[in-house]
Motif scaffolding. Sequence first.
Motif, short mmCIF file in Angstrom:
data_model
loop_
_atom_site.label_atom_id
_atom_site.label_comp_id
_atom_site.label_asym_id
_atom_site.label_seq_id
_atom_site.Cartn_x
_atom_site.Cartn_y
_atom_site.Cartn_z
N UNK B 21 0.82 -1.21 0.00
CA UNK B 21 0.00 0.00 0.00
C UNK B 21 0.86 1.27 0.00
N UNK B 22 0.63 2.08 -1.01
CA UNK B 22 1.46 3.28 -1.20
C UNK B 22 0.58 4.53 -1.23
N UNK B 23 1.04 5.57 -0.57
CA UNK B 23 0.36 6.86 -0.61
C UNK B 23 1.23 7.79 -1.48
N UNK B 24 0.59 8.46 -2.43
CA UNK B 24 1.37 9.32 -3.35
C UNK B 24 1.28 10.79 -2.93
N UNK B 25 2.42 11.43 -2.90
CA UNK B 25 2.45 12.87 -2.62
C UNK B 25 2.96 13.59 -3.87
N UNK B 26 2.19 14.57 -4.32
CA UNK B 26 2.62 15.38 -5.45
C UNK B 26 2.82 16.82 -4.98
N UNK B 27 3.31 17.66 -5.88
CA UNK B 27 3.59 19.05 -5.51
C UNK B 27 3.11 19.96 -6.63
N UNK B 28 2.32 20.94 -6.25
CA UNK B 28 1.77 21.85 -7.27
C UNK B 28 2.67 23.06 -7.51
N UNK B 29 3.88 22.98 -6.99
CA UNK B 29 4.85 24.04 -7.24
C UNK B 29 5.70 23.68 -8.44
N UNK B 30 6.99 23.64 -8.22
CA UNK B 30 7.93 23.40 -9.32
C UNK B 30 7.70 22.05 -10.02
N UNK B 37 5.49 16.02 -11.01
CA UNK B 37 4.79 15.69 -9.77
C UNK B 37 3.51 16.46 -9.56
N UNK B 38 2.92 16.97 -10.65
CA UNK B 38 1.62 17.67 -10.56
C UNK B 38 0.49 16.65 -10.50
N UNK B 39 -0.74 17.18 -10.59
CA UNK B 39 -1.91 16.30 -10.49
C UNK B 39 -1.89 15.19 -11.55
N UNK B 40 -1.61 15.61 -12.77
CA UNK B 40 -1.61 14.66 -13.89
C UNK B 40 -0.63 13.51 -13.66
N UNK B 89 5.22 7.65 -1.62
CA UNK B 89 6.04 7.94 -2.80
C UNK B 89 5.90 9.42 -3.09
N UNK B 90 7.01 10.14 -3.10
CA UNK B 90 6.94 11.60 -3.20
C UNK B 90 7.48 12.06 -4.56
N UNK B 91 6.62 12.75 -5.28
CA UNK B 91 7.00 13.19 -6.63
C UNK B 91 7.34 14.68 -6.61
N UNK B 92 8.52 15.01 -6.16
CA UNK B 92 8.96 16.40 -6.20
C UNK B 92 10.46 16.47 -5.94
N UNK B 93 10.96 17.66 -5.63
CA UNK B 93 12.40 17.84 -5.45
C UNK B 93 12.87 17.22 -4.13
N UNK B 94 14.17 17.15 -3.97
CA UNK B 94 14.76 16.55 -2.77
C UNK B 94 14.37 17.28 -1.48
#
Lengths: 305, 218
Positions: B21-30, B37-40, B89-94
């Motif tokens: 089970x994985x929770x996804x984190x995205x970022x609406x910034x860069x 790592x946006x919504x899409x 799982x984090x989709x953004x910068x370090x």
Amino acid sequence: MKAGTNLEKVLESKRFAVTAEVGPPKGAGTSGVLKKGEKLKEFTDAINVTDNQTAIVRMCSLAGCTLLKRVGVDPVLQMVVRDRNRIAIQSDILGAVALGIGNILCLSGDYQSFGNHPTAKGVYDLDSVQLINTLKKMRDERKFICGEAIAGELPLFIGAVENPFADPFEYRVFRLARKVKAGVDFIQTQAVFDVARFEKWMKLIKDHGLEEQVHILAGIIPVKSAGMARYMRDYVSGVTVPDEVVTRLEQATDVKEEGLKISLEIIEQIMEIPQVHGIHIMAVGWEEIVPVIVEQAGLLPRPEV
Amino acid sequence: MLITEQKPMEEILSYLGGEEKVFIVGCKGCAEGCQTGGEQQAIGMEKELEAEGKTVTGICLVDFACNEQLTRMMFEAHESKIVDSDSLLVLCCGIGIQAVASVVDKVVHPGCNTVSLGGRHGEWRDGERCQECGQCVLEYTGGICPIARCAKQILHGPCGGSVGGKCEVSPDLPCGWQLIIDRLTRIGRLDRLTDVVPPKDWGVSLTGGPPTRPIKRQ
């Protein structure tokens, strides 16, 4: 035998090994290293040549080791990752083997800001564990890091250091296990003054089943003045000097004699730990004491192997 | 703008091996700007992971994941889903990845490599957290970066100069590896530090190779 060096033969024949250390000069003169080698050779199985220790520029370890070979000493080439990238490291290893050097000690090195060129760019392309693993790959698979083949044999006896007095204490043995996994053959430790902590560390090594896989040589620093002991206690990172040692030196009438006595007591206690396979004496600027220590510790004559 | 690239799917899946089970984190910034790592991309990742048999417990898009407080606040609405997950799982910068790691005691996987800060730093401004090394190792170190926080940038720390949680270089500098070990101990993943890590590819780092994004217009 992996390299067939004198040090390897002594350790593999289960004899208690004695190594010492020589710091090369801040110049290109050869007499200092040659003289120290001549004086120490009958009392040791191998001698380390430091690699710009405390990040102060000196003659390179490779040249120092070559000089020691001239006087019949089995040298241990210290190599830090602070100043070399993987290209230079692998090239230097080829050069060392070409010149008959078989023992290599892998270290990360004292940070450049401590030395006499504090604005230098630190390299740290590899770390010390990766350096060990690189040497193993070069020796056992005859391959460079990139995978290309090395022409011919590369006999190496691979060493590394460990500091039982650094933190986090419990994790340090796990880190040593990674060095073993990476391919290390022998370990020289940071100077032991706190024997109780050292024993605790050795017990963890036994509990982790590492004792059969690597030779441990305990570090010894003979202290010739109370000031030196205080300095090491307060300013040398990674060295632990108990207050009791400082007090003994402060109160001694013959401080050098007391320093010798302290070293001998530590060696005696260390030799009672069966998993310790030798000692490494770092007599910085007091090399003349090494023969005395070795003799009075009952470690003469050194084995012919 | 922090420039990121999504890590290859193969690498991400190797991180998730053994987890369900994985929770996804995205970022609406860069990360949204970089389309990493946006919504899409978060929804795309959800589909890909589910196709691989994983359960995605939820998605949270933070306006700026590098803003630690904002991330903490946004996570409140997802608390039960996050608790129920094996990892995030984090989709953004370090920097954002480390912000997430600092607010949850869960395994945090980096989904992106940070290749350049692009002239502007992130929102979490209290110190150096990302050195744009281009080959994010946060997966292996529990969400605390050894490249930014260890003076020697070593991958098998701590070196012999770590005493009482401090780096030998300065008494004001915490030992990055002590922090890593503390965190991995806390989340029960100290076993990550057992293998020998191969030499790093410094060629993709900002300072280790040729400019990867040369300026086109002077």
